[in-house]
Design a protein around this motif. Sequence first.
Motif, mmCIF file in Angstrom:
data_model
loop_
_atom_site.group_PDB
_atom_site.id
_atom_site.type_symbol
_atom_site.label_atom_id
_atom_site.label_comp_id
_atom_site.label_asym_id
_atom_site.label_seq_id
_atom_site.Cartn_x
_atom_site.Cartn_y
_atom_site.Cartn_z
ATOM 1 N N PRO A 1 0.803 -1.197 0.222
ATOM 2 C CA PRO A 1 -0.057 0.124 0.033
ATOM 3 C C PRO A 1 0.780 1.204 0.031
ATOM 4 C CG PRO A 1 -1.059 -1.549 1.617
ATOM 5 C CD PRO A 1 0.501 -2.143 1.058
ATOM 6 N N THR A 2 2.053 1.122 0.773
ATOM 7 C CA THR A 2 2.916 2.530 0.649
ATOM 8 C C THR A 2 3.217 2.588 -0.675
ATOM 9 O OG1 THR A 2 3.277 2.138 2.747
ATOM 10 C CG2 THR A 2 4.900 3.391 1.719
ATOM 11 N N HIS B 1 -5.140 10.981 -3.264
ATOM 12 C CA HIS B 1 -4.143 10.017 -2.884
ATOM 13 C C HIS B 1 -3.214 10.625 -1.815
ATOM 14 C CE1 HIS B 1 -6.052 7.496 -5.719
ATOM 15 N NE2 HIS B 1 -6.009 8.267 -6.775
ATOM 16 N N THR B 2 -2.864 11.958 -1.528
ATOM 17 C CA THR B 2 -2.270 12.395 -0.605
ATOM 18 C C THR B 2 -3.076 12.327 0.679
ATOM 19 O OG1 THR B 2 -2.863 14.758 -0.959
ATOM 20 C CG2 THR B 2 -0.729 13.803 -2.099
ATOM 21 N N LYS B 3 -4.394 12.182 0.612
ATOM 22 C CA LYS B 3 -5.077 12.496 1.934
ATOM 23 C C LYS B 3 -5.116 10.735 2.289
ATOM 24 C CE LYS B 3 -8.115 16.313 1.261
ATOM 25 N NZ LYS B 3 -9.639 16.791 0.971
ATOM 26 N N ASP B 4 -5.344 9.893 1.409
ATOM 27 C CA ASP B 4 -5.341 8.631 1.862
ATOM 28 C C ASP B 4 -3.841 7.944 2.142
ATOM 29 O OD1 ASP B 4 -8.014 8.082 0.966
ATOM 30 O OD2 ASP B 4 -7.425 7.221 -1.129
ATOM 31 N N GLU C 1 -3.094 6.761 5.936
ATOM 32 C CA GLU C 1 -2.704 5.315 6.305
ATOM 33 C C GLU C 1 -1.277 5.364 6.755
ATOM 34 O OE1 GLU C 1 -3.222 2.720 3.105
ATOM 35 O OE2 GLU C 1 -5.392 3.537 2.575
ATOM 36 N N GLY C 2 -0.675 6.606 7.278
ATOM 37 C CA GLY C 2 0.522 6.606 8.117
ATOM 38 C C GLY C 2 1.905 7.195 7.149
#
Length: 171
Positions: free
Chosen positions: A50-51, A73-76, A80-81
């Motif tokens: 995912p990273t 995608h930056t917010k996601d 997600e860390g």
Amino acid sequence: MTTDTVAPTAPAPTEYAHEHAPRLPLAERVPEFYRAMLQLERAAAKDVDPTLYHLIKIRASQVNHCAFCLDMHTKDALAEGETVERIVQLSAWRESRHFYTERELAALALTESVTLLTDGFVPDEVYAQAAAHFDETELARVIGAIVVINSWNRIAVSTRMTPGHYTPRSA
């Protein structure tokens, strides 16, 4: 004048520019196509770290100037860390290589090469670098991820999807 003076700060904007409206609600007009894209997205994301997937999506979206996808995608990634620092440095990843693993660097180079096919082709050295860091199945999945985000970018840019309203799903 004393040495305690504070540097002046820029005034806050009194009004932001007007937000554009979307051109076309593609998902409403061709729901079967949109559902197929979502299915393609799920298939592309399967078994990709995912990273790494976030980095691919953000970098392709930067190259394609897709504000909607960058917002999403930056917010996601942050939710997600992922770190702000790595996201900020992504547009200059070649100069800030030390923020990324060699595997991520290879995927970023491949992402740019596939995204910028107007340059002619994916150079052999870029492909070889990626192949050195991913087995064939992983490499096929990375290429799939790059293809899918480029498709989403083209949908969002051409239909002028409006950034700024996306909220990441809570885990």
